[in-house]
Enzyme design. Structure first.
Site, PDB file in Angstrom:
ATOM      1  N   LYS A 112      17.708   9.223 125.331  1.00  0.00           N
ATOM      2  CA  LYS A 112      16.466   9.677 124.697  1.00  0.00           C
ATOM      3  C   LYS A 112      16.338   9.092 123.282  1.00  0.00           C
ATOM      4  O   LYS A 112      15.283   8.587 122.897  1.00  0.00           O
ATOM      5  CB  LYS A 112      16.429  11.206 124.643  1.00  0.00           C
ATOM      6  CG  LYS A 112      15.075  11.721 124.240  1.00  0.00           C
ATOM      7  CD  LYS A 112      15.039  13.230 124.202  1.00  0.00           C
ATOM      8  CE  LYS A 112      14.173  13.657 123.039  1.00  0.00           C
ATOM      9  NZ  LYS A 112      14.758  14.649 122.187  1.00  0.00           N
ATOM     10  N   ASP A 130      11.094  14.589 126.503  1.00  0.00           N
ATOM     11  CA  ASP A 130      11.732  15.780 125.943  1.00  0.00           C
ATOM     12  C   ASP A 130      11.169  16.985 126.693  1.00  0.00           C
ATOM     13  O   ASP A 130      10.439  16.815 127.676  1.00  0.00           O
ATOM     14  CB  ASP A 130      11.519  15.869 124.424  1.00  0.00           C
ATOM     15  CG  ASP A 130      10.063  16.121 124.053  1.00  0.00           C
ATOM     16  OD1 ASP A 130       9.212  16.246 124.963  1.00  0.00           O
ATOM     17  OD2 ASP A 130       9.775  16.209 122.853  1.00  0.00           O
TER      18      ASP A 130
END
Ligand code: SF4
Length: 200
Positions: A112, A130
């Site tokens: 991420k 997310d």
């Protein structure tokens, strides 16, 4: 959907403040488990003191820990930042690499983080997922998956590559302003006629 969201949230962009790829990388690493506002508060001082990868290694680890203390998990973060700085110096001439495969090699840099950094450096190689991006994507019927990696796979098939960078910001801002987790304001939403979860 993207066109409408882009018009509605023309100001959607990353909330972290940074002035260089190195500052971006450190900001994203610090943002784990805390808010962007909190990170910005800490980095305002931090980036005046630490300007190059060498600077993070020139102080005792305890000093760096204290300087990032307010972002939480400061021991792990300080260790990850120092490991990353060491690798940047040893393998990348002190520069932040742009490819995801290289970024994820840096200590403490997960997919991420790598995705966010690559996207902000102008070369998105995936879609940042997310909790907000996952929630909105599910509501909008873009995925049925729970696992972020699988959600990302669905999104990269649906979202044109040129929009990979901006798309997560649009969803995050739409989630904050209109499609709240508990009380979505469907009556004020520009996607009501396209959204399978619309209540109007
Ligand atoms: S129509 Fe409602 S559920 Fe769908 S995106 Fe808009 S606010 Fe969210």
């Amino acid at each position: 959907m993207i066109e409408r969201l882009a018009e509605e949230h023309a100001d959607a962009r990353i909330a972290l403040r940074f002035a260089s790829p190195l500052e971006l990388l450190v900001s994203v690493m610090l943002s784990a488990q805390t808010t962007d506002v909190n990170v910005n508060r800490v980095t305002e001082r931090l980036f005046r003191k630490y300007r190059r990868p060498e600077d993070y290694l020139a102080v005792p680890v305890e000093e760096l820990e204290l300087d990032i203390y307010q972002t939480g998990f400061f021991r792990q973060k300080a260790k990850a930042i120092r490991g990353t700085m060491r690798m940047l110096l040893e393998e990348y001439d002190g520069r932040v690499p742009r490819r995801i495969e290289e970024l994820v090699r840096l200590p403490g840099v997960a997919r991420k983080t790598a995705n966010v950094v690559a996207a902000e450096l102008g070369d998105p190689q995936g879609v940042v997922v997310d909790t907000h991006v996952r929630r909105l994507s599910q509501r909008l019927g873009l995925t049925r998956q729970e696992d972020p990696v699988k959600v990302e796979r669905d999104l990269t098939k649906l979202v044109p590559r040129a929009e990979w960078g901006i798309f997560p910001h649009l969803l995050i801002w739409h989630g904050r302003r209109v499609c709240n987790a508990r009380a979505p304001r469907c009556e004020d939403c520009v996607l009501t006629d396209l959204c399978p979860s619309s209540r109007v």
